[in-house]
Each structure stands twice: as structure tokens, then as C-alpha cells.
Design a protein around this motif. Structure first.
Motif, PDB file in Angstrom:
ATOM      1  N   UNK A 157       0.824  -1.212   0.000  1.00  9.37           N
ATOM      2  CA  UNK A 157       0.000   0.000   0.000  1.00  9.37           C
ATOM      3  C   UNK A 157       0.856   1.259   0.000  1.00  9.37           C
ATOM      4  N   UNK A 158       1.849   1.304   0.892  1.00 14.00           N
ATOM      5  CA  UNK A 158       2.524   2.562   1.215  1.00 14.00           C
ATOM      6  C   UNK A 158       3.376   3.147   0.098  1.00 14.00           C
ATOM      7  N   UNK A 159       3.818   2.347  -0.859  1.00 16.54           N
ATOM      8  CA  UNK A 159       4.698   2.858  -1.908  1.00 16.54           C
ATOM      9  C   UNK A 159       3.944   3.297  -3.157  1.00 16.54           C
ATOM     10  N   UNK A 160       2.612   3.343  -3.060  1.00 17.12           N
ATOM     11  CA  UNK A 160       1.791   3.648  -4.229  1.00 17.12           C
ATOM     12  C   UNK A 160       0.726   4.687  -3.927  1.00 17.12           C
ATOM     13  N   UNK A 161       0.255   5.328  -4.982  1.00 13.00           N
ATOM     14  CA  UNK A 161      -0.941   6.164  -4.905  1.00 13.00           C
ATOM     15  C   UNK A 161      -2.034   5.403  -5.649  1.00 13.00           C
ATOM     16  N   UNK A 162      -3.204   5.329  -5.019  1.00 11.80           N
ATOM     17  CA  UNK A 162      -4.305   4.501  -5.508  1.00 11.80           C
ATOM     18  C   UNK A 162      -5.448   5.362  -5.989  1.00 11.80           C
ATOM     19  N   UNK A 163      -6.020   4.999  -7.136  1.00  9.92           N
ATOM     20  CA  UNK A 163      -7.187   5.717  -7.662  1.00  9.92           C
ATOM     21  C   UNK A 163      -8.418   4.843  -7.471  1.00  9.92           C
ATOM     22  N   UNK A 164      -9.451   5.453  -6.885  1.00 11.22           N
ATOM     23  CA  UNK A 164     -10.740   4.792  -6.703  1.00 11.22           C
ATOM     24  C   UNK A 164     -11.794   5.668  -7.363  1.00 11.22           C
ATOM     25  N   UNK A 165     -12.801   5.052  -7.964  1.00  7.83           N
ATOM     26  CA  UNK A 165     -13.925   5.806  -8.525  1.00  7.83           C
ATOM     27  C   UNK A 165     -15.076   5.736  -7.528  1.00  7.83           C
ATOM     28  N   UNK A 166     -15.389   6.882  -6.952  1.00  9.33           N
ATOM     29  CA  UNK A 166     -16.455   6.987  -5.951  1.00  9.33           C
ATOM     30  C   UNK A 166     -17.461   8.015  -6.448  1.00  9.33           C
ATOM     31  N   UNK A 167     -18.706   7.610  -6.553  1.00  5.93           N
ATOM     32  CA  UNK A 167     -19.779   8.501  -7.012  1.00  5.93           C
ATOM     33  C   UNK A 167     -19.412   9.178  -8.336  1.00  5.93           C
TER      34      UNK A 167
END
Length: 88
Positions: free
Chosen positions: A55-65
Motif C-alpha cells: 500500500x505505502x509505496x503507491x498512490x491509488x485511484x478509486x472511482x467513488x460517485x
């Protein structure tokens, strides 16, 4: 209900995600559904099989609404119940 404002305090299992920034350029663009979560790792079901990603070494994209939300991995690198504020 998960919103852009409270996503970091919710469960991530079942959400679709994509890595948009990483210390490892080979995983940028990796996407799929999160099928498991530990303190420091996500297991992501991709079209090429399951991948275990820090988790910590990345930036995560989520689609919310219908909006893309970028979450820094260092902000969510905790056990799920610690993020939720639950005392065990």
C-alpha cells in the motif's frame, strides 16, 4: 456509504482500484478489484491473476460517485480496523 471525504476510513475489499503513482514504475497502471487487505498490502484480482501489492509505496485511484479519488498509500497503511477507529 463511501464518499470521497471518508474513503480512508472505509473497507477497501470489493473496490476497483488503479495504481497511478509508485516507487516501482512497473506497477503503474495496474488495476483490478481488491480481494484482500492486510496492514501493509492489498491483494488485487487483475486480468492476469492476483497480485500482492504494498500500500505505502503507491498512490491509488478509486472511482467513488463517478469521481476519481486519489489516496496516498501511506495514509491507509494500517490494519483495516485501525483505520476505522475500532479498538480491539
Amino acid at each position: 456509504m463511501i464518499t470521497a471525504d471518508n474513503i480512508t476510513s472505509h473497507e477497501f475489499i470489493g473496490l476497483n482500484t488503479e495504481i497511478v503513482k509508485s516507487t516501482n514504475p512497473q506497477v503503474i497502471g495496474l488495476n483490478g478489484r481488491i480481494i484482500n487487505e492486510t496492514k501493509s498490502m492489498f491483494t488485487i484480482n487483475t486480468e492476469n491473476g492476483s497480485k500482492l501489492i504494498a500500500k505505502s509505496t503507491n498512490s491509488w485511484k478509486f472511482s467513488i460517485e463517478n469521481n476519481d479519488v486519489i489516496v496516498e498509500g501511506s495514509k491507509i497503511a494500517k490494519r483495516p480496523f485501525d483505520r476505522l477507529g475500532v479498538k480491539v
